[in-house]
Design a protein around this motif. Structure first.
Motif, PDB file in Angstrom:
ATOM      1  N   GLY A   1       3.593  -3.785  -0.805  1.00  0.00           N
ATOM      2  CA  GLY A   1       4.091  -2.480   0.054  1.00  0.00           C
ATOM      3  C   GLY A   1       3.171  -2.228   1.104  1.00  0.00           C
ATOM      4  O   GLY A   1       3.528  -0.946   1.582  1.00  0.00           O
TER       5      GLY A   1
ATOM      6  N   LYS B   1       5.244  -1.845   4.894  1.00  0.00           N
ATOM      7  CA  LYS B   1       6.153  -0.774   4.836  1.00  0.00           C
ATOM      8  C   LYS B   1       5.704   0.618   4.618  1.00  0.00           C
ATOM      9  O   LYS B   1       6.141   1.497   5.159  1.00  0.00           O
ATOM     10  N   ALA B   2       4.611   0.704   3.669  1.00  0.00           N
ATOM     11  CA  ALA B   2       4.205   2.083   3.570  1.00  0.00           C
ATOM     12  C   ALA B   2       3.546   2.532   4.797  1.00  0.00           C
ATOM     13  O   ALA B   2       3.731   3.865   5.058  1.00  0.00           O
TER      14      ALA B   2
ATOM     15  N   ARG C   1       5.614   6.303   3.997  1.00  0.00           N
ATOM     16  CA  ARG C   1       5.437   6.362   2.611  1.00  0.00           C
ATOM     17  C   ARG C   1       3.904   6.309   2.353  1.00  0.00           C
ATOM     18  O   ARG C   1       3.353   5.434   2.941  1.00  0.00           O
TER      19      ARG C   1
ATOM     20  N   ASP D   1       6.023   3.419  -2.462  1.00  0.00           N
ATOM     21  CA  ASP D   1       6.476   2.480  -2.080  1.00  0.00           C
ATOM     22  C   ASP D   1       7.018   1.924  -3.389  1.00  0.00           C
ATOM     23  O   ASP D   1       6.017   1.293  -4.317  1.00  0.00           O
ATOM     24  N   GLU D   2       8.276   1.448  -3.799  1.00  0.00           N
ATOM     25  CA  GLU D   2       8.782   0.871  -4.967  1.00  0.00           C
ATOM     26  C   GLU D   2       8.148  -0.486  -5.225  1.00  0.00           C
ATOM     27  O   GLU D   2       8.136  -0.831  -6.519  1.00  0.00           O
ATOM     28  N   ARG D   3       7.738  -1.065  -4.332  1.00  0.00           N
ATOM     29  CA  ARG D   3       7.242  -2.560  -4.604  1.00  0.00           C
ATOM     30  C   ARG D   3       6.206  -2.403  -5.142  1.00  0.00           C
ATOM     31  O   ARG D   3       5.432  -3.661  -5.707  1.00  0.00           O
ATOM     32  N   ASN D   4       5.226  -1.267  -5.215  1.00  0.00           N
ATOM     33  CA  ASN D   4       3.937  -1.296  -5.903  1.00  0.00           C
ATOM     34  C   ASN D   4       4.031  -0.896  -7.424  1.00  0.00           C
ATOM     35  O   ASN D   4       3.367  -0.228  -7.831  1.00  0.00           O
TER      36      ASN D   4
END
Length: 359
Positions: free
Chosen positions: A109, A112-113, A118, A123-126
């Motif tokens: 992430g 995106k972060a 964020r 970040d939900e991907r992390n």
């Protein structure tokens, strides 16, 4: 018997004391847990340094097969780490004390972060990184080693690293060591830069230092030059030493690229007009390899018209020849490319073992 035991103690850096003066006690092997173990690059290095594995975790069944075949005595859980409760971890370890937790959680992430404000942890991907922290917090090892991409240290002007350090602090750990290491400086014939973070439990006093750099860099030719030459599509009796079958068009293009050359060596009418500039190049026989990734099909052997075989890539990563990879050709390349080079892992493990001596 005492002579051999003294030699063993000397190799471990321990001052041997004769049995007449002091009762001999068995030397305790330090223990480790390997998360996101993949094919087992980190485990390979830590085993070589004398550590005992208590548990390994890998979610991909194909990667897990390679790990299981090469480490048959290691307890292995094949599942997404988020599906593994603390109670199951404890049950496998059987209340053994864990000296160090190691692993390289995939963290995706970064961009995106940074773009939408964020934090790294939001970040939900992390979530896999957070699972690494969760396991460390639960098992309470004396130390941990986390390997990740070099960009982690400078992402968001250092704010991502602050998020990571805060997460470990909340879990009860101090993280004074995080440094980008180039594998080529540590006996690996490959330019591979990765961030290696080392922390310890806050109730302890730990003295750790990264391994010393070599004075000489190994070349790719030194690493793979003794393997039997192969033509496109040819196989050998050496495990994983099989050449991929290239098209006639690809063979023509690569035939123009000289040792250490690139796509500009290809005649303009045949030259690829787009694509990754890191492709359509030939390894330089007098230098270490470029970074091994999960797809090396368009980087050519320094003197043979083909891409490298999985065994050659494994040699560059410093896996021993008796370490066998399983799966399809692309799955095997991904396993090799995602691994921490065992030689680098070994040198780090030696330093970890030394740090644990007085803890």
């Amino acid at each position: 018997m005492r002579y051999h035991r003294a030699l063993f103690y000397k190799k471990q850096g321990i001052d041997p004391v004769s049995s007449e003066c002091k009762e001999e006690k068995p030397l305790k092997r330090p223990t480790y847990v390997d998360l996101f173990c993949g094919a087992g690059g980190l485990s390979c290095g830590f085993d070589k340094a004398g550590f005992e594995n208590l548990l390994a975790v890998e979610m991909h069944p194909k990667y897990a097969r390679t790990y299981r075949e090469n480490f048959p005595e290691h307890p292995l859980i094949v599942d997404d780490i988020k599906n593994i409760p603390n109670e199951k971890l404890s049950a496998v370890i059987k209340e053994r004390e864990v000296d160090v937790v190691i692993g390289g959680p995939p963290c995706q992430g970064f961009s995106k972060a940074g773009n939408i404000g964020r934090t790294f942890l939001e970040d939900e991907r992390n979530y896999l990184f957070l699972e690494f922290v969760r396991v460390v917090k639960h098992l309470k090892p004396k130390m941990f080693v986390m390997e990740n991409v070099a960009a982690m240290e400078v992402h968001r002007k250092g704010k991502t690293m602050e998020d990571i350090l805060e997460a470990f602090r909340d879990a009860g750990y101090i993280v004074p060591w995080h440094e980008v290491l180039n594998s080529a400086c540590y006996g690996v014939p490959q330019v591979r830069r990765r961030m290696v973070m080392v922390g310890y439990r806050k109730d302890l006093v730990v003295n750790f230092s990264y391994p010393e750099k070599d004075s000489r860099i190994r070349t790719i030719k030194e690493a793979i030059g003794d393997l039997p030459p192969l033509k496109s599509g040819e196989k050998s009796t050496i495990p994983n030493h099989e050449a991929m079958n290239h098209s006639v068009q690809m063979l023509e293009k690569m035939s123009y690229v000289k040792d250490g050359g690139d796509r500009t060596d290809i005649p303009e009418q045949l030259r690829p007009k787009s694509g990754d500039i890191r492709k359509y190049i030939r390894y330089d026989s007098q230098k270490p390899s470029v970074c091994v990734t999960g797809d090396m099909r368009k980087i050519f052997h320094y003197c043979q018209n083909r891409a490298l075989t999985p065994r050659e890539l494994a040699r560059i990563q410093t896996f021993p020849d008796d370490f066998i990879f399983y799966g399809t050709s692309i799955q095997i390349q991904q396993q090799i490319g995602n691994a921490v080079p065992p030689e680098l892992a070994y040198r780090i493990a030696v330093q970890i073992r030394e740090a644990l001596r007085n803890v």
